[in-house]
Design an enzyme around this catalytic site. Structure first.
Site, PDB file in Angstrom:
ATOM      1  N   GLU A   1       0.823  -1.201   0.000  1.00 18.96           N
ATOM      2  CA  GLU A   1       0.000   0.000   0.000  1.00 18.96           C
ATOM      3  C   GLU A   1       0.868   1.266   0.000  1.00 18.96           C
ATOM      4  O   GLU A   1       1.844   1.364   0.740  1.00 18.96           O
ATOM      5  CB  GLU A   1      -0.897  -0.006   1.246  1.00 18.96           C
ATOM      6  CG  GLU A   1      -1.835   1.182   1.343  1.00 18.96           C
ATOM      7  CD  GLU A   1      -2.625   1.193   2.643  1.00 18.96           C
ATOM      8  OE1 GLU A   1      -3.698   1.810   2.671  1.00 18.96           O
ATOM      9  OE2 GLU A   1      -2.160   0.592   3.646  1.00 18.96           O
TER      10      GLU A   1
ATOM     11  N   LYS B   1     -10.486   2.650  -1.599  1.00 11.74           N
ATOM     12  CA  LYS B   1     -10.549   1.964  -0.311  1.00 11.74           C
ATOM     13  C   LYS B   1     -11.830   2.316   0.441  1.00 11.74           C
ATOM     14  O   LYS B   1     -12.143   3.493   0.648  1.00 11.74           O
ATOM     15  CB  LYS B   1      -9.319   2.348   0.508  1.00 11.74           C
ATOM     16  CG  LYS B   1      -9.155   1.653   1.843  1.00 11.74           C
ATOM     17  CD  LYS B   1      -7.819   2.041   2.457  1.00 11.74           C
ATOM     18  CE  LYS B   1      -7.562   1.408   3.803  1.00 11.74           C
ATOM     19  NZ  LYS B   1      -6.222   1.758   4.307  1.00 11.74           N
TER      20      LYS B   1
ATOM     21  N   CYS C   1      -5.574  -2.735   2.701  1.00 11.08           N
ATOM     22  CA  CYS C   1      -5.215  -2.668   4.117  1.00 11.08           C
ATOM     23  C   CYS C   1      -6.407  -2.872   5.053  1.00 11.08           C
ATOM     24  O   CYS C   1      -6.862  -3.999   5.215  1.00 11.08           O
ATOM     25  CB  CYS C   1      -4.468  -1.369   4.406  1.00 11.08           C
ATOM     26  SG  CYS C   1      -3.485  -1.443   5.933  1.00 11.08           S
TER      27      CYS C   1
END
Length: 289
Positions: A42, A115, A152
């Protein structure tokens, strides 16, 4: 289809071009070892800047079309014939997102994923920088299979993995930046982190790749050490390749996606689902719908 996947991990400094060059070197190493789908961690262009609340860090963001890592690594993907999911800090007019850009093996970009789950905690101040993603979960048909990617904090949510599986994913990938907890130096989440994703692989009966960063990074107020442990799990959740907590690494593993599909369908977890009973998932408090 026989597909070889790769997980990578590296340390990052404030020389953006050097980080991109290092990522390219790892991609080339993975490709030389036969990898078709190569995962970089990431936000690999810089240190993990979310350690602090600093408005100056918004200057790190770029539109997808202007991002230097995407420009450079698209050319590498085309040259090597590899799939590269790339995690970047995106500026979209006046909004900012933690964005995954899928680059196919011909250099084409079939789409992006922003995300969905944005954390907020000591040393992980992502809500200051990123709006919650507005793309919904995504999967893409690539030259080397149908791939779903979460970013993540997404990896802690089984709903994300299951949604991608229901959308037809054959591989689950998670680029990551996680390490020490500045407020509690005795807390070590690395095995909890790994077991959570092993569960996603096992429950959805498909291989999973996670790439984390390494190294100690210092912010204005806190210091964090990222614990690596990038890994590849098979479709039963077993870890079949594992990095350590400090070494720059390229891991590879190969899967017969058709054989995995047959195993997944014979196991019956998707046949026996009961969506009519899952109403409590649609509210934060678990109230039935």
């Amino acid at each position: 289809m026989q597909v070889t996947v790769a997980a990578t991990q590296m340390a990052c400094g404030w020389d953006r071009n050097a980080n991109i060059a290092n990522a390219e070197r790892l991609v080339r190493e993975a490709s030389a070892r036969g990898a078709h789908v190569i995962l970089i961690q990431e936000l690999f262009e810089t240190p993990y800047f979310c350690k602090d609340h600093l408005a100056a860090h918004f200057e790190l963001a770029t539109p997808v079309a202007d991002n230097p890592a995407i420009r450079r690594l698209r050319a590498v993907a085309t040259e090597l014939g590899v799939v590269l999911p790339l995690s970047v800090f995106e500026r979209a007019n006046n909004a900012y997102f933690n964005t995954l850009v899928m680059v196919d093996a011909d250099g084409a970009i079939p789409g992006i994923y922003r995300k969905s789950h944005i954390p907020e905690g000591p040393g992980y101040h992502e809500k200051y920088y990123f709006s919650p993603g507005d793309t919904g979960f995504r999967v893409w048909d690539t030259r080397f299979g149908r791939i779903g990617v979460g970013v993540c904090w997404d990896q802690w949510f089984p709903e994300c993995a299951r949604a991608m599986a229901l959308m037809g994913a054959e591989l689950l990938l998670y680029p990551t930046a996680i390490g020490s907890e500045p407020h509690d130096p005795t807390l070590d989440s690395r095995f909890h982190w790994q077991r959570t994703m092993q569960g996603h692989a096992a429950a959805n009966v498909m291989p999973l790749v996670a790439s984390n960063r390494i190294g100690t990074e210092r912010g204005e107020k806190v210091e964090m050490t990222f614990y690596g442990h990038s890994f590849i799990a098979d479709h039963t959740g077993a870890v079949i390749a594992q990095a350590d907590d400090r070494s720059e690494t390229v891991l590879t593993a190969s899967f017969d996606l058709e054989a995995v599909r047959r195993y997944r369908h014979a196991w019956g977890v998707f046949r026996d689902r009961r969506p009519d009973l899952y109403g409590p998932l649609l509210s934060l408090g678990g109230e039935p719908r």
